[in-house]
Scaffold this active site. Structure first.
Site, PDB file in Angstrom:
ATOM      1  N   GLU A 174     -16.742  -1.353   2.405  1.00 38.21           N
ATOM      2  CA  GLU A 174     -17.504  -2.281   3.245  1.00 38.21           C
ATOM      3  C   GLU A 174     -16.623  -2.685   4.411  1.00 38.21           C
ATOM      4  O   GLU A 174     -15.522  -3.226   4.212  1.00 38.21           O
ATOM      5  CB  GLU A 174     -17.868  -3.538   2.461  1.00 38.21           C
ATOM      6  N   MET A 212     -11.937  -8.227   4.111  1.00 36.51           N
ATOM      7  CA  MET A 212     -12.626  -7.143   4.807  1.00 36.51           C
ATOM      8  C   MET A 212     -11.586  -6.261   5.476  1.00 36.51           C
ATOM      9  O   MET A 212     -10.741  -6.834   6.175  1.00 36.51           O
ATOM     10  CB  MET A 212     -13.547  -7.756   5.877  1.00 36.51           C
ATOM     11  N   PRO A 213     -11.635  -5.006   5.335  1.00 39.90           N
ATOM     12  CA  PRO A 213     -12.606  -4.275   4.527  1.00 39.90           C
ATOM     13  C   PRO A 213     -12.376  -4.462   3.017  1.00 39.90           C
ATOM     14  O   PRO A 213     -11.262  -4.739   2.584  1.00 39.90           O
ATOM     15  CB  PRO A 213     -12.359  -2.812   4.932  1.00 39.90           C
ATOM     16  N   PHE A 214     -13.474  -4.300   2.294  1.00 35.78           N
ATOM     17  CA  PHE A 214     -13.443  -4.336   0.836  1.00 35.78           C
ATOM     18  C   PHE A 214     -13.728  -2.932   0.314  1.00 35.78           C
ATOM     19  O   PHE A 214     -14.678  -2.293   0.762  1.00 35.78           O
ATOM     20  CB  PHE A 214     -14.506  -5.299   0.292  1.00 35.78           C
TER      21      PHE A 214
END
Lengths: 61, 61, 61, 61, 61, 61
Positions: B7, C1-3
């Site tokens: 993500e 973030m990012p994950f």
């Protein structure tokens, strides 16, 4: 519960998703004994360019 | 399997994602012994306004 | 973030996961310009009996 | 960590999401003792046609 | 819907999770107008050794 | 791809999961035209105490 997430390439119609959701719900109801009302099926449409297999971009199928 | 979901904020190009996917695939192949063909990397682009850290909206980085 | 979420069969050691996490972090830092401190990598160990491909149970690899 | 993913129908404003993220962060800080800076809340907007309950499409609420 | 997934280190009690779930539910009901009965909160306990930040293993907090 | 994640309370047998996975795979093959070999179904067993609906803990069904 159960919750079902389906990730697939974009382009399937509402009718296709509805047919799949109906059959997934029936399958879980039949085999796992969960009431249909508790079964949620959620579709995530993935655009081309988001999936890589073996390090290579996969085209929409 | 393995399945990798990444993500990150929207705005990265296909080339950037492809480079990341390639290196993630190589790393998992090397260290976990999984065949490259079994490794799927999926990117989710998050628009600004979807991530909050410490209760505050994070701007795109 | 990012994950980054990595789903893989159980049985990999902490050292294997650490090596993969380090390389994923370096890759995203290099190609996406995200600071390392913002990159979180989370592993989910799947026991045998949880993954089915083509409708057949996959054994641990 | 903790990471919180909220899936809900599209249509909520940034202000609504910000208010929810703030209260989720406060709740986890208070009850789980996690520092606010470590708490990430991520919203996924689902369009109508992606959620099926009991095998039937759910309209936006 | 909405569905809320909370990933956090293992070790929180049922009472802590129940308090968090109750407040998340109230917050979403208040700000997003969703009925409480439609809100599901799911906790995933992560053991130590599954989370890496900046490429380094995070200890339980 | 497609990837299907099924979250349900622990306690279902391997046979129950296999039957569900087989039918989900057949349904997606039939309605979405995806080859069976590309369809992965992953089950996550949730222990009691991880799901809260309307702010209240749900017992295993």
């Amino acid at each position: 519960m159960p919750f079902v997430h389906v990730e697939l390439f974009e382009g399937r119609t509402l009718e296709q998703k509805a047919a799949i959701a109906k059959e997934i719900t029936e399958s879980i109801t039949k085999h796992a004994g969960a009431p249909a009302s508790a079964i949620n099926v959620i579709f995530t449409d993935l655009p081309e360019g988001t999936l890589f297999q073996a390090g290579e971009m996969r085209k929409k199928n």
